[in-house]
Each structure stands twice: as C-alpha cells, then as structure tokens.
Enzyme design. Structure first.
Site: not given
Ligand code: NAD
Ligand code: LMR
Length: 340
Positions: A19, A97, A103, A110, A134-135, A164, A192
């Site tokens: 991803g 999202r 979120r 998820n 992170v997800g 953050d 978060h």
């Molecule tokens: P993305 O869609 O580009 O990548 C997600 C990847 O996860 C995809 O390649 C998908 O195939 C894979 N995936 C889905 N289910 C899976 C599973 N069960 N096992 C293994 N792989 C799986 O998304 P992204 O932009 O990389 O974001 C990923 C997550 O991180 C999202 O939930 C996003 O909201 C979150 N995020 C969190 C923060 C934070 O600060 N905590 C910041 C940014 C994004």
């Molecule tokens: C962020 O904080 O950028 C991530 O959690 C992605 C989002 O959905 O805001």
C-alpha cells in the site's frame, strides 16, 4: 570484518506492505533508519492475496536498492507466516478513509483484520515482539489485536499518534519561527481522531514555555488544535488520498525512538491505559512517554495536573475511545481475565 560487530538481525513484519504507506516506509526500514545503521533487518511482508502481485514489484525494488542491511524479504498472504518469529510488527494493512469520512467509519471494515492478526501474532511471533498499529481506527485496532493475543503483554501493543505529534510540532515551529528541533514536550492525548487533544501546556520553545512564547490563546484553541485534529482530512482534501509519506515517516520515528532511544525527550504513544492520569484502564490512549531504548517506554508522570480546559479535552477523547471499545466488543474474546 564488519560481520564480527554486527547486531542481531531484526525480523520486521509489515502488513499492507504494497500500500501507499508501506511503499513509503520499506525503503527507510531497509536503509537502517528504523533501528539504526548497524542493525540488519529481515522484512516479512504481509498482504492480501490480491496485494501479492504489486508486493512482488515492491520487493523487486527493495532488492534493487542494494541495501547492505537487508538479510531477506519474505512475501506472504498468510498471517502466521508473516508474523513468524517476528521481533517487530507494523500493522498498516487496512482500508484508508476517503473524503467526508471519519476514521471511526472504518471500524467495521478494519477492526476484524486486527482480531485475525492479533491471533496470528499470539501464535507465531516472538514473545517480546513490539507491535505498532497504524491502520485506522488505530487505537481501537490496537485494543482488538492485543485482546486476541492473550499470551503477549498488552503493553507491547501500541497505536501511532506520532504523526499527530509531528504535525503539532510543525505548526508550533511555523507559528514561532523556530526550527522544529527547538520545540519540545508537545503532547497528544487520547485518540488518533478528531477528538485528540494536542496539548501545549508543558511544551517548550527554545526552553521557554510555548504558551508564553506564542501568547495567543485564541490561536491555540481556535486554529492550532482544530488544525492538528483535522490534519488527516486536510491532506485527504488536497491529495485525494490519505497521508502516506508523513505517516511512514512517523512510524519510522516511533520505532526508532522506541528501540534506539530518545533520552529525555517526550514522545506521544497510544498505549494501554493502566489508570494513570485518571484514564480508564484497557483503552489505548495516547500519553507522553520517555523512550530509553531497547523497546521500552515510560510514561511521563512528573507533570502538573491538567487545568480545567485540558481536563475537558482529555475527557472528550477518553469518552470516544470508550464508545469505540463498545463498538468492537464482539471482537474482544480474551479481554476478560488477562488485562485486569
Ligand atoms: P492503502 O490502501 O494504500 O494500503 C493498504 C494496503 O493494505 C493495501 O495494499 C491492502 O491490500 C493491504 N491490506 C488490506 N487488508 C489487509 C490484510 N488483512 N492483511 C494485509 N494487508 C492488507 O492504504 P494506506 O494509505 O497505506 O493506509 C493504510 C492504513 O493506515 C489506513 O487505515 C489509513 O487510514 C491508516 N493511516 C493511519 C495513520 C496514523 O497516523 N495512524 C496515518 C495515515 C494512514
Ligand atoms: C491521518 O491522520 O492522516 C490518517 O489517519 C489518515 C486519515 O484518515 O486521516
């Protein structure tokens, strides 16, 4: 030769490795930015079945980076293989999202992923694994993963609020015309999410109280706090996709400080509440910690009690986390017994 002095290899599981965040993070792990320039890494990349093809391309690119520290690259869709013997896991794989979503709207899509992965970590990973979620919704996903890993100390599961914190430090640096280096002790409390409380009560700019340096309560409450709370949405609005390279960078920072150490600096980590600060036990709530290294964190407890405004802000995000916990009750089989 260098081999004699080499540190033990770290086996690092990364989910969602193909991803956007995975793509931005893997090269930096491979280059030594997560565990330091002398620690070899074995990458254990976990994806969905459909994700395996793009993952093959990512793995090719890592090989093409010719990183001296990389000792192996595993690619799998099987969680037990992906987490097998892992020292560290970064759980990124989940749906991001889109515009207009909160979120928490990702909960049903998820949270179930993290129940499966918690079980696999319990079955297959090293007992002293450190897990960073992170997800999204990250805090509650960490709760779900930990609850499904009854043989692993829930304190080893963390959710990421470092992004953050970095956002908040960046905003203070801009406002005060100071390099980020001179901004310290900014704290993210709670979830978060848009209820998080980015708190400057203890923050310093060039060693002076940040609130005195800024001297503008209206800016703090009406611009700074909402901007940090809603920064994820602001990025989605501009980029058409959720933040990826800054999220990857924050995950590197979090794990770097946890393993390499960051001395007296304060780092916000969303960790299982032990009742400190009057927060209910067993929700994953972001608090300030010191990171001495080797995977250890210690809560910063030597701070004055929150004033009325801060207490109300901390309470609002606490309540949201309790609601989120209720929403995933069906995924918490092992929660009773182990954690209290
Ligand atoms: P993305 O869609 O580009 O990548 C997600 C990847 O996860 C995809 O390649 C998908 O195939 C894979 N995936 C889905 N289910 C899976 C599973 N069960 N096992 C293994 N792989 C799986 O998304 P992204 O932009 O990389 O974001 C990923 C997550 O991180 C999202 O939930 C996003 O909201 C979150 N995020 C969190 C923060 C934070 O600060 N905590 C910041 C940014 C994004
Ligand atoms: C962020 O904080 O950028 C991530 O959690 C992605 C989002 O959905 O805001």
């Amino acid at each position: 030769s260098a081999a004699a002095a080499e540190a033990p290899t770290k086996k690092v599981a990364v989910t969602g490795a193909a991803g956007a965040i995975g793509y931005a993070m893997l090269m930096r792990i491979a280059s030594g930015q997560m565990f330091g320039p002398h620690v070899p890494v074995e990458l254990q990349l976990l994806e969905t079945e459909q994700g395996l093809k793009p993952l093959r391309g990512v793995a090719m690119e890592i090989k093409d980076g010719a990183f001296p520290l990389v000792r192996g690259i595993k690619q799998t869709a099987d969680p037990n293989t992906g987490f097998g013997d892992a020292d560290v896991a970064v759980l990124v794989g989940a749906r991001p999202r889109g515009p207009g979503m909160e979120r928490a709207d990702l909960m049903s899509a998820n949270a179930a992923i993290f129940a499966v992965q918690g079980k696999a970590i319990n079955d297959a990973a090293k007992r002293d694994i450190r897990v960073l979620v992170v997800g999204n919704p990250a805090n509650t996903n960490a709760l779900v993963a930990a609850a499904n890993a009854p043989d692993i100390d829930p304190a080893q599961f963390m959710a990421m609020t470092r992004l953050d914190q970095n956002r908040a430090m960046g905003q203070v640096a801009i406002k005060t015309g100071t390099p980020v280096r001179d901004v310290e002790r900014v704290v993210i409390w709670g979830n978060h999410s848009s209820t998080q409380y980015p708190d400057l009560s203890n923050a310093l700019v060039n060693g002076k109280p940040a609130l005195d340096v800024i001297n503008d309560t209206k800016w703090v409450r009406e611009e700074f706090i909402p901007r940090v709370q809603k920064r994820g949405a602001e990025i989605i609005g501009a980029r058409g996709a959720s933040s990826a390279t800054s999220a990857a960078s924050a995950a590197i920072d979090h794990m770097h400080d946890l393993f390499v150490g960051s001395g007296d600096a304060w780092q916000s980590l969303a960790i299982r509440s032990d009742g400190s600060y009057g927060i209910d036990k067993d929700i994953w709530y972001s608090v300030p910690c010191r990171c001495p290294g080797d995977g250890v964190y210690e809560r910063v407890l030597d701070i004055p009690p929150p004033d009325e405004y801060s207490a109300a802000m901390m309470d609002a995000t606490r309540k949201e986390l309790l609601e989120e916990r209720d929403a995933v009750k069906h995924l918490l089989p092992a929660a009773t017994g182990k954690q209290t």
